[in-house]
Enzyme design. Structure first.
Site, mmCIF file in Angstrom:
data_model
loop_
_atom_site.group_PDB
_atom_site.id
_atom_site.type_symbol
_atom_site.label_atom_id
_atom_site.label_comp_id
_atom_site.label_asym_id
_atom_site.label_seq_id
_atom_site.Cartn_x
_atom_site.Cartn_y
_atom_site.Cartn_z
ATOM 1 N N ASP A 13 120.599 -19.410 97.699
ATOM 2 C CA ASP A 13 121.067 -19.172 96.327
ATOM 3 C C ASP A 13 120.490 -20.184 95.337
ATOM 4 O OD1 ASP A 13 122.746 -17.138 97.386
ATOM 5 O OD2 ASP A 13 124.193 -18.678 97.937
ATOM 6 N N GLU A 14 119.283 -20.649 95.599
ATOM 7 C CA GLU A 14 118.657 -21.629 94.699
ATOM 8 C C GLU A 14 118.016 -20.956 93.490
ATOM 9 O OE1 GLU A 14 117.770 -21.374 97.893
ATOM 10 O OE2 GLU A 14 118.254 -23.245 98.949
ATOM 11 N N LYS A 16 115.606 -18.304 94.085
ATOM 12 C CA LYS A 16 114.250 -17.961 94.558
ATOM 13 C C LYS A 16 113.764 -16.646 93.976
ATOM 14 C CE LYS A 16 115.619 -18.066 98.853
ATOM 15 N NZ LYS A 16 116.960 -18.644 98.685
ATOM 16 N N GLY A 17 114.712 -15.703 93.806
ATOM 17 C CA GLY A 17 114.330 -14.356 93.338
ATOM 18 C C GLY A 17 113.536 -14.413 92.054
ATOM 19 N N GLY A 40 120.515 -12.111 98.990
ATOM 20 C CA GLY A 40 120.730 -11.386 97.740
ATOM 21 C C GLY A 40 119.894 -12.046 96.669
ATOM 22 N N HIS A 41 118.715 -11.512 96.406
ATOM 23 C CA HIS A 41 117.834 -12.116 95.405
ATOM 24 C C HIS A 41 118.010 -11.400 94.078
ATOM 25 C CE1 HIS A 41 114.964 -13.878 98.663
ATOM 26 N NE2 HIS A 41 116.156 -14.410 98.653
ATOM 27 N N GLN A 220 117.541 -16.986 102.326
ATOM 28 C CA GLN A 220 118.496 -18.074 102.588
ATOM 29 C C GLN A 220 117.841 -19.413 102.190
ATOM 30 O OE1 GLN A 220 118.139 -15.692 105.502
ATOM 31 N NE2 GLN A 220 119.544 -14.542 104.252
ATOM 32 N N THR A 296 128.149 -11.036 98.785
ATOM 33 C CA THR A 296 129.553 -10.845 99.169
ATOM 34 C C THR A 296 130.520 -11.055 97.999
ATOM 35 O OG1 THR A 296 129.687 -13.177 99.727
ATOM 36 C CG2 THR A 296 129.115 -11.677 101.520
HETATM 37 P P1 IMP Z 1 124.880 -14.692 108.274
HETATM 38 O O1 IMP Z 1 123.480 -14.927 107.838
HETATM 39 O O2 IMP Z 1 125.526 -13.496 107.629
HETATM 40 O O3 IMP Z 1 125.024 -14.697 109.766
HETATM 41 O O4 IMP Z 1 125.755 -15.941 107.764
HETATM 42 C C1 IMP Z 1 125.570 -17.271 108.274
HETATM 43 C C2 IMP Z 1 125.748 -18.307 107.151
HETATM 44 O O5 IMP Z 1 124.662 -18.191 106.239
HETATM 45 C C3 IMP Z 1 127.016 -18.097 106.315
HETATM 46 O O6 IMP Z 1 127.492 -19.371 105.910
HETATM 47 C C4 IMP Z 1 126.512 -17.325 105.109
HETATM 48 O O7 IMP Z 1 127.337 -17.517 103.977
HETATM 49 C C5 IMP Z 1 125.146 -17.969 104.918
HETATM 50 N N1 IMP Z 1 124.189 -17.081 104.237
HETATM 51 C C6 IMP Z 1 123.543 -16.017 104.746
HETATM 52 N N2 IMP Z 1 122.725 -15.476 103.828
HETATM 53 C C7 IMP Z 1 122.826 -16.239 102.731
HETATM 54 C C8 IMP Z 1 122.177 -16.195 101.462
HETATM 55 O O8 IMP Z 1 121.310 -15.365 101.154
HETATM 56 N N3 IMP Z 1 122.541 -17.161 100.567
HETATM 57 C C9 IMP Z 1 123.445 -18.127 100.883
HETATM 58 N N4 IMP Z 1 124.057 -18.208 102.059
HETATM 59 C C10 IMP Z 1 123.763 -17.260 102.982
#
Ligand code: IMP
Length: 404
Positions: A13-14, A16-17, A40-41, A220, A296
């Site tokens: 969530d920096e 990047k998108g 989620g970009h 991520q 989410t």
């Molecule tokens: P998973 O990738 O759904 O298995 O989640 C593992 C961890 O990574 C959790 O703490 C999520 O909130 C975090 N996470 C996964 N995708 C993102 C992202 O795109 N941005 C920020 N955190 C993420």
């Protein structure tokens, strides 16, 4: 022409998108090499907001070929929906501009069900990411090449039976009655995606060898890497530079290795966060930065910038340029803090004078308030890497280019 990689330096969530969207305008090929619809970009382009979970951000801005690489896990139902939403907004998503690597794995409804049962304590996105990678490593996963040659069917029974056995023994949970129907919908959707399936590594290789502009888009962030992140509170793939090699199948010399650094720190889900602010300053950052998950909707945890964490991200990824984002969200603080060290795991802070002038949308470095310049210069000096881009707002035009 160059090969560029963009990687988040913190916990995702920096922003990047937006950076990828700017760079993608000139790109011939853009590839996402790991992760799935957990990402989620957000890209704001021509006053339209797009949230991309699976498709590379290059789809919005140009004529690039956009690839979901073999290191990714793909939920066919969500991807179909994403394609539909983009097409309804007038974006071209056809087999010339969009490809899915034939060795990418599927995320099935079973994976999503398992994620909810097994991984709630980790705060996952519940998009089935972990269980899909588990199946990949267990060698029981289902790939797109298996859908293409119809050899997946014999895997499906063992996929279902194995999940049932595991869940019943661990949780005594009944198998959802609607699961068989959902599985059918999933595989039907996967078959509808077949026109996009390709052996993507040769496409990339050709682009690199012929001197085209190629962009690798990380999802991520570094601290969510399965090996180098804050294990076990991490995602299930290599979000760092190594993942670009395994997830694309092509060796490249990256000319630009851009680390995207948010001007403060956030994370969603559980896990350590030494500079987290559980006070009014944390709320203020969440409010000003609109820090709610784009996948989410969860409120993000917020805290001060962490220099030791960024130094680790630099060591792993070899960044040679940085993009600093969301600096405009720091206006309005009397003082700001930056963690410069740790003492027995407790952050040691340096304090900075804040600034109150709004800086959203500024594109000229000269117009940045002196206190903000001091903050940025400090980061640059501590990290010893040029900050070449400073994002001053959500829109594509809200950017300052420096040093280049
Ligand atoms: P998973 O990738 O759904 O298995 O989640 C593992 C961890 O990574 C959790 O703490 C999520 O909130 C975090 N996470 C996964 N995708 C993102 C992202 O795109 N941005 C920020 N955190 C993420």
């Amino acid at each position: 022409m160059s090969v560029t990689i963009v990687i988040g330096a913190q916990w995702g969530d920096e922003g990047k998108g937006k950076i990828v969207d700017i760079l993608a305008e000139k790109a011939d090929v853009v590839i996402r090499y790991q992760g799935g619809a957990n990402a989620g970009h957000t890209v704001i382009h021509d006053h339209e907001t797009y949230i991309l979970h699976a498709i590379p951000s290059g789809i919005i801005s140009g004529n690039a070929v956009n690839i979901i690489g073999g290191g990714c896990v793909v939920d066919p139902l969500l991807l179909k929906e994403e394609i539909k939403i983009l097409q309804e907004k007038g974006i071209t998503v056809d087999s010339a501009h969009f490809k899915i690597a034939d060795n990418a794995h599927l995320v099935t409804p079973i994976h999503k069900w398992l994620d909810k049962l097994q991984n709630a304590h980790l705060g996952t996105t519940q998009r089935g990411i972990g269980p899909a990678y588990e199946d990949k490593v267990r060698r029981t996963g289902i790939r797109f090449d298996m859908i293409a040659n119809d050899s997946y069917k014999r895997m499906v029974d063992s996929h279902v039976n194995e999940a049932k056995k595991r869940v019943i023994s661990l949780y005594g949970q009944n198998y959802p009655s609607e699961m068989d129907e959902e599985l059918c919908r999933c595989f039907d959707a996967a078959k509808e995606l077949l026109p996009y399936i390709a052996e993507s590594a040769p496409i990339l290789e050709e682009a690199v060898n012929s001197g085209k502009e190629v962009l690798f888009e990380g999802a991520q962030g570094t601290m969510l890497d399965i090996d180098h992140g804050t294990y076990p509170y991490v995602t299930s793939s290599n979000t760092t530079i190594g993942g670009a090699y395994t997830g694309s199948g092509v060796f490249v010399n990256f000319d630009r290795r851009i680390g995207v650094v948010k001007s403060y720190t956030t994370r969603v889900g559980e896990g350590p966060f030494p500079t987290e602010l559980l006070d009014k300053n944390g709320e203020k950052l969440r409010d000003k930065g609109r820090e709610f998950g784009s996948t989410t909707g969860r409120p993000r945890r917020c805290g001060w910038l962490d220099i030791p964490l960024l130094k680790k991200a630099i060591r792993i990824n070899g960044f040679n340029a940085l993009a600093l984002t969301k600096i405009s969200c720091l206006s309005g603080f009397d003082t700001l803090k930056v963690a410069v060290n740790y003492n027995n795991n407790v952050p040691v802070y340096k304090e900075f004078k804040g600034w109150h002038e709004p800086i959203e949308g500024i594109t000229d470095w000269k117009l940045i308030p002196e206190a903000c310049k001091t903050y940025i210069h400090f980061i640059e000096k501590e990290l010893n890497i040029p900050i070449n881009m400073i994002s001053t707002g959500p829109h594509r035009a809200n950017i300052i280019f420096r040093n280049s």
